[in-house]
Design an enzyme around this catalytic site. Sequence first.
Site, PDB file in Angstrom:
ATOM      1  N   GLU A 113      -3.306  -2.421   9.707  1.00  0.00           N
ATOM      2  CA  GLU A 113      -1.804  -3.094   9.604  1.00  0.00           C
ATOM      3  C   GLU A 113      -2.143  -4.692   8.912  1.00  0.00           C
ATOM      4  OE1 GLU A 113       1.144  -1.641  10.801  1.00  0.00           O
ATOM      5  OE2 GLU A 113      -0.306  -0.049  10.424  1.00  0.00           O
TER       6      GLU A 113
ATOM      7  N   THR B  82       0.822  -1.241  -0.079  1.00  0.00           N
ATOM      8  CA  THR B  82       0.046  -0.025   0.019  1.00  0.00           C
ATOM      9  C   THR B  82       0.929   1.282  -0.256  1.00  0.00           C
ATOM     10  OG1 THR B  82      -1.767  -1.031   1.368  1.00  0.00           O
ATOM     11  CG2 THR B  82      -1.797   1.083   1.296  1.00  0.00           C
ATOM     12  N   VAL B  83       1.633   1.382   1.033  1.00  0.00           N
ATOM     13  CA  VAL B  83       2.607   2.622   1.022  1.00  0.00           C
ATOM     14  C   VAL B  83       3.753   2.722   0.068  1.00  0.00           C
ATOM     15  CG1 VAL B  83       3.891   3.991   2.662  1.00  0.00           C
ATOM     16  CG2 VAL B  83       1.979   2.543   3.573  1.00  0.00           C
TER      17      VAL B  83
ATOM     18  N   LYS C  84       6.668   1.436  12.520  1.00  0.00           N
ATOM     19  CA  LYS C  84       6.697   1.803  13.757  1.00  0.00           C
ATOM     20  C   LYS C  84       7.145   0.451  14.798  1.00  0.00           C
ATOM     21  CE  LYS C  84       2.889   1.742  12.301  1.00  0.00           C
ATOM     22  NZ  LYS C  84       1.821   2.236  11.440  1.00  0.00           N
TER      23      LYS C  84
ATOM     24  N   LYS D 102       3.185   3.891  18.787  1.00  0.00           N
ATOM     25  CA  LYS D 102       3.449   5.475  18.441  1.00  0.00           C
ATOM     26  C   LYS D 102       3.639   6.208  19.371  1.00  0.00           C
ATOM     27  CE  LYS D 102       0.594   4.906  14.246  1.00  0.00           C
ATOM     28  NZ  LYS D 102      -0.576   4.543  13.600  1.00  0.00           N
TER      29      LYS D 102
HETATM   30  N1  HSE Z   1      -2.821   0.963  10.745  1.00  0.00           N
HETATM   31  C1  HSE Z   1      -2.283   2.279  10.972  1.00  0.00           C
HETATM   32  C2  HSE Z   1      -3.362   3.104  11.431  1.00  0.00           C
HETATM   33  C3  HSE Z   1      -1.446   2.880   9.861  1.00  0.00           C
HETATM   34  O1  HSE Z   1      -4.464   2.669  11.247  1.00  0.00           O
HETATM   35  O2  HSE Z   1      -3.190   4.299  12.021  1.00  0.00           O
HETATM   36  C4  HSE Z   1      -0.921   4.015   9.976  1.00  0.00           C
HETATM   37  O3  HSE Z   1       0.221   4.089  10.874  1.00  0.00           O
END
Ligand code: HSE
Length: 379
Positions: A172, A10-11, A87, A187
């Site tokens: 994720e 995706t990214v 992360k 995070k």
């Molecule tokens: N899975 C993470 C979220 C992606 O939903 O925030 C971005 O860090």
Amino acid sequence: MKVAILGFGTVGVGVYEMLEKCAGLEPGPVLVRPGKADKPFKVTSIEAIVDDPSVGAVAEVMGGIEPANTYVAMALKAGKHVVTSNKALVAAHGIELCELARINGVSFLFSAACGGGVPFLHNLAIAAQSDKILSLGGILNGTTNFMLDAMQSEGKDYADVLKQAQALGYAEADPTADVSGLDALRKIMLACAVAYDKLPVDGFSREGIESITAADVADFQARGLTCRLITSGGPAGDSVYAYVEPVLFPASSPECAVVKNFNMAKYNGENAGAIVLMGQGAGRYPTASAVVRDLCGLGSLEMFRPACVEVRADNSNCVHSYYVRVNADKADRFSFAESKAAGNAVRGVTVPMAVPVMHAIAEDIRNEGGSIFFAAMEG
Ligand code: HSE
């Protein structure tokens, strides 16, 4: 500068597309799994990247701890700058990777690992150089925010909204990390390390949204409250506090206006006062934009400074009243300020209690086979 990309999910696809249009940067080789190299720009060995002198930087967007950690270390040792959205990698190996970057005279940046497109760590790193950060946190997971918003505003089921969040590329690879609060916890770990030079590695309290039901949503809606998954961090003596839990907000709170996949990252500076950053916290292009933003700022910033050390989080002085829904036969575990029984469940609001105490009682109740949902009451 040519930027190699590790991972084309995706990214990765978003980063590639942005680099094709970004002045001063261009996409280089892309590392994919064996059997997936269907285009000339795709390679299947990390050596094809670290040994390529034309590659100046690497964007790691493959996720997971290994082999990402090994590949990032190889790239840094080869004198390539590295930018990542990973992360899990930074929470597990960030201190040593930042040190490796310093030794090799390159940058290791990870804005995209916290807040998707929201430039939280970037701003925090700058603010921490000049101001005392009194507290930080907010809504840092786009998947759960999307889910809670859709459950509350559209009356949708948990399973349906989770599938939607996955289809939109917010979750994720294993969405358990999102719904269990682990993604948000990672995070806040990174944010504490950036702001306080202290990376909390244990001692956390973490509650996600896995226990929420449509009946819970209906009940707190009837009370005029909105649920959000909130991260909290700040200084605690020689350590930091760091925890994740659902929180119920009255309609007047700004958190209620954070909808869909948006994040609301906050910090409170002794001099700056409250700073709030809002934007899309998940998804292909928001996250890719943070990766490319870091690539444009190479050399200008250090996210984990040399003083950064691992600590055990201390949440013992963090206190809230909690909304609790629990089996009637477990209700005596709480001191309720007000409560009401309905069928086999009791719903109520507790007297103020310490965060680790609330989380430990919930764990005990679940270990005994009971069912519980809890959320801190804002204010
Ligand atoms: N899975 C993470 C979220 C992606 O939903 O925030 C971005 O860090």
